[in-house]
Design an enzyme around this catalytic site. Structure first.
Site, PDB file in Angstrom:
ATOM      1  N   HIS A  10      11.597  56.616  -3.791  1.00 47.75           N
ATOM      2  CA  HIS A  10      11.968  58.043  -3.701  1.00 47.75           C
ATOM      3  C   HIS A  10      11.575  58.713  -5.012  1.00 47.75           C
ATOM      4  O   HIS A  10      12.248  58.559  -6.021  1.00 47.75           O
ATOM      5  CB  HIS A  10      13.476  58.176  -3.457  1.00 47.75           C
ATOM      6  CG  HIS A  10      13.948  59.585  -3.279  1.00 47.75           C
ATOM      7  ND1 HIS A  10      14.786  59.965  -2.257  1.00 47.75           N
ATOM      8  CD2 HIS A  10      13.717  60.713  -3.987  1.00 47.75           C
ATOM      9  CE1 HIS A  10      15.048  61.258  -2.346  1.00 47.75           C
ATOM     10  NE2 HIS A  10      14.408  61.738  -3.400  1.00 47.75           N
ATOM     11  N   HIS A  12       9.804  62.269  -6.991  1.00 52.94           N
ATOM     12  CA  HIS A  12       9.278  63.651  -7.010  1.00 52.94           C
ATOM     13  C   HIS A  12       8.226  63.752  -8.103  1.00 52.94           C
ATOM     14  O   HIS A  12       8.541  63.568  -9.284  1.00 52.94           O
ATOM     15  CB  HIS A  12      10.398  64.651  -7.310  1.00 52.94           C
ATOM     16  CG  HIS A  12      11.487  64.650  -6.288  1.00 52.94           C
ATOM     17  ND1 HIS A  12      11.487  65.490  -5.184  1.00 52.94           N
ATOM     18  CD2 HIS A  12      12.614  63.900  -6.177  1.00 52.94           C
ATOM     19  CE1 HIS A  12      12.570  65.261  -4.450  1.00 52.94           C
ATOM     20  NE2 HIS A  12      13.278  64.297  -5.034  1.00 52.94           N
ATOM     21  N   LYS A  92      10.502  63.083   5.671  1.00 48.06           N
ATOM     22  CA  LYS A  92      11.737  63.304   4.916  1.00 48.06           C
ATOM     23  C   LYS A  92      12.475  64.516   5.448  1.00 48.06           C
ATOM     24  O   LYS A  92      11.934  65.621   5.484  1.00 48.06           O
ATOM     25  CB  LYS A  92      11.379  63.516   3.438  1.00 48.06           C
ATOM     26  CG  LYS A  92      12.523  63.932   2.534  1.00 48.06           C
ATOM     27  CD  LYS A  92      13.501  62.791   2.281  1.00 48.06           C
ATOM     28  CE  LYS A  92      14.732  63.289   1.534  1.00 48.06           C
ATOM     29  NZ  LYS A  92      14.536  63.458   0.116  1.00 48.06           N
ATOM     30  N   HIS A 131      18.049  63.173   3.401  1.00 51.21           N
ATOM     31  CA  HIS A 131      18.954  63.642   2.352  1.00 51.21           C
ATOM     32  C   HIS A 131      20.253  63.994   3.071  1.00 51.21           C
ATOM     33  O   HIS A 131      20.373  65.056   3.662  1.00 51.21           O
ATOM     34  CB  HIS A 131      18.370  64.866   1.634  1.00 51.21           C
ATOM     35  CG  HIS A 131      19.234  65.350   0.511  1.00 51.21           C
ATOM     36  ND1 HIS A 131      18.791  65.419  -0.791  1.00 51.21           N
ATOM     37  CD2 HIS A 131      20.521  65.773   0.481  1.00 51.21           C
ATOM     38  CE1 HIS A 131      19.781  65.861  -1.570  1.00 51.21           C
ATOM     39  NE2 HIS A 131      20.836  66.085  -0.818  1.00 51.21           N
ATOM     40  N   HIS A 165      19.162  58.071  -1.646  1.00 49.69           N
ATOM     41  CA  HIS A 165      20.012  58.198  -2.838  1.00 49.69           C
ATOM     42  C   HIS A 165      21.511  58.233  -2.522  1.00 49.69           C
ATOM     43  O   HIS A 165      22.214  59.192  -2.808  1.00 49.69           O
ATOM     44  CB  HIS A 165      19.630  59.418  -3.691  1.00 49.69           C
ATOM     45  CG  HIS A 165      19.353  60.689  -2.918  1.00 49.69           C
ATOM     46  ND1 HIS A 165      20.222  61.218  -2.000  1.00 49.69           N
ATOM     47  CD2 HIS A 165      18.298  61.527  -2.944  1.00 49.69           C
ATOM     48  CE1 HIS A 165      19.702  62.323  -1.506  1.00 49.69           C
ATOM     49  NE2 HIS A 165      18.526  62.537  -2.064  1.00 49.69           N
ATOM     50  N   ASP A 237      14.553  58.753  -7.412  1.00 50.64           N
ATOM     51  CA  ASP A 237      14.800  60.186  -7.281  1.00 50.64           C
ATOM     52  C   ASP A 237      14.491  60.889  -8.600  1.00 50.64           C
ATOM     53  O   ASP A 237      15.117  61.888  -8.938  1.00 50.64           O
ATOM     54  CB  ASP A 237      16.238  60.485  -6.824  1.00 50.64           C
ATOM     55  CG  ASP A 237      16.384  61.910  -6.276  1.00 50.64           C
ATOM     56  OD1 ASP A 237      15.358  62.567  -6.040  1.00 50.64           O
ATOM     57  OD2 ASP A 237      17.536  62.352  -6.095  1.00 50.64           O
TER      58      ASP A 237
HETATM   59  C1  NCD Z   1      15.602  66.879  -6.245  1.00 54.76           C
HETATM   60  C2  NCD Z   1      14.512  67.812  -6.759  1.00 54.76           C
HETATM   61  O1  NCD Z   1      14.670  68.384  -7.850  1.00 54.76           O
HETATM   62  O2  NCD Z   1      13.488  67.954  -6.080  1.00 54.76           O
HETATM   63  N1  NCD Z   1      16.816  67.136  -6.974  1.00 54.76           N
HETATM   64  C3  NCD Z   1      17.858  66.285  -7.136  1.00 54.76           C
HETATM   65  O3  NCD Z   1      18.858  66.704  -7.717  1.00 54.76           O
HETATM   66  N2  NCD Z   1      17.816  65.053  -6.715  1.00 54.76           N
HETATM   67  C4  NCD Z   1      15.761  67.072  -4.788  1.00 54.76           C
HETATM   68  C5  NCD Z   1      16.582  66.011  -4.125  1.00 54.76           C
HETATM   69  O4  NCD Z   1      16.161  64.865  -3.984  1.00 54.76           O
HETATM   70  O5  NCD Z   1      17.720  66.311  -3.738  1.00 54.76           O
HETATM   71 ZN    ZN Z   2      14.933  63.500  -4.285  1.00 54.93          ZN
END
Ligand code: NCD
Ligand code: ZN
Length: 332
Positions: A10, A12, A92, A131, A165, A237
């Site tokens: 996971h 970003h 997702k 999520h 998560h 995450d």
């Molecule tokens: C994530 C993001 O910033 O894209 N933020 C987070 O707090 N984890 C989005 C997500 O996974 O919820």
């Molecule tokens: Zn995330």
């Protein structure tokens, strides 16, 4: 300590300048990452997805890193999904408005509305990553989503559903109840409770969704991860935001943990578990669950060597900035 093919299930990576800044950290330490689709606009078609994948791979050329791409859940036609199957790892699902860039997510969880897409996904063996939070009181949001997970698991028994998560004992317990439910666990949720975020001075760099919960929740997560439990996978995450977006009125949710993830996991597992269970948590479980195979191996060596986490990488403040860590990634 040596780990084979570490996977971040996971991740970003963002886009443009932020992508250039953060992608090398994950590419260096991990064999593959499941790339989140919550860009603006969200990734919902193959042209966008291919172009984004290309931008990622061009930044990781010599790193032996595979981006596993995901689409943003919406009502998709079965025909489109048939085409997409070869190019995506999963889809997702975000509830609308629940976190960063999720405005286009699902507003109504009446399963009748989701059934045609979910049936097609079951048929094509496309995993659903979720999520799982409702709009309830912030500490209860994840646990209140449990009935939706149960309904999904019961109504789509052939669909592989990953609870992303997870932060609560409630969801840890749910894993045992349904064969087709799996989970990812972050590094920060193995370490933090709400106390760390707002118990003293407010810590914007520890603010994320889902918010860190109670001590007993953290313990339940640690129990799964440290035992190498086969349905739990590591997903960082890692979610970078600029320092300006974090240290302001209206702090963005997200913790940037990619540069420290392996070091801190090595320290945690050497203290509370062992190397074999770290290997399961960080790679083997995900490979077994998702039938992943990698032709070219990546072996990461973690040496006991102290280093201090920088206060910032460019405009982003990493998780544990300024802390001294005991393990260092030494060679790939
Ligand atoms: C994530 C993001 O910033 O894209 N933020 C987070 O707090 N984890 C989005 C997500 O996974 O919820
Ligand atoms: Zn995330």
């Amino acid at each position: 300590m040596k780990i084979k093919n570490p996977l971040d299930m996971h991740l970003h990576l963002r886009d443009e300048a932020m992508l250039k800044l953060v992608a090398p950290f994950s590419a260096k330490d991990f064999r593959a990452g499941v790339i989140m689709p919550n860009l603006i606009p969200p990734l919902t078609n193959l042209e966008q997805l291919r172009a984004y994948k290309e931008r990622i791979t061009s930044l990781c050329e010599n790193a032996n890193f595979t981006p596993l791409m995901t689409l943003f859940f919406k009502d998709y036609e079965a025909k489109f999904l048939e085409l997409a199957r070869a190019e995506i790892f999963a889809i997702k699902l975000y509830p609308a408005g629940i976190t960063t860039n999720s405005a286009n997510g699902v507003a109504n969880f009446d399963l009748k509305n989701l059934a045609s897409t979910l049936n097609a996904m079951s048929e094509l063996e496309i995993p659903l990553l979720v999520h799982g939070e409702t709009n309830d009181f912030v500490m209860d949001r994840e646990a209140k989503f449990a009935p939706i997970y149960e309904a999904l698991a019961q109504n789509f028994p052939r669909l592989k559903i990953v609870m992303e998560h997870i932060t609560t004992k409630t969801l840890c317990d749910l894993l045992e109840k349904y064969e087709n439910l799996y989970a990812t666990i972050t590094l920060h949720h193995l370490l933090l409770t709400l106390d760390d975020v707002v118990g003293g001075k407010m810590q914007p760099h520890l603010f994320c969704k889902p918010i860190a919960k109670r001590y007993e929740d953290k313990q339940a997560l640690c129990k799964l991860a440290f035992s190498g439990y086969e349905k739990a996978m590591f997903g960082s995450d890692s979610a970078p935001h600029s320092k300006n977006d974090k240290e302001c009125c209206g702090c963005a949710a997200g913790i940037f943990s990619a540069p420290v993830a392996l070091s801190v996991l090595a320290e945690l597992f050497s203290k509370h578990s062992n190397e074999a269970n770290l290997q399961k948590f960080i790679s083997d479980n995900a490979c077994a669950i998702h039938k992943l195979e990698f032709s070219k191996e990546k072996i990461i060596t973690l040496k006991e060597e102290k280093w201090q986490v920088p206060q910032n990488y460019g405009e982003v403040v990493p998780f544990m900035a300024g802390s001294e860590l005991k393990f260092k990634v030494s060679a790939t």
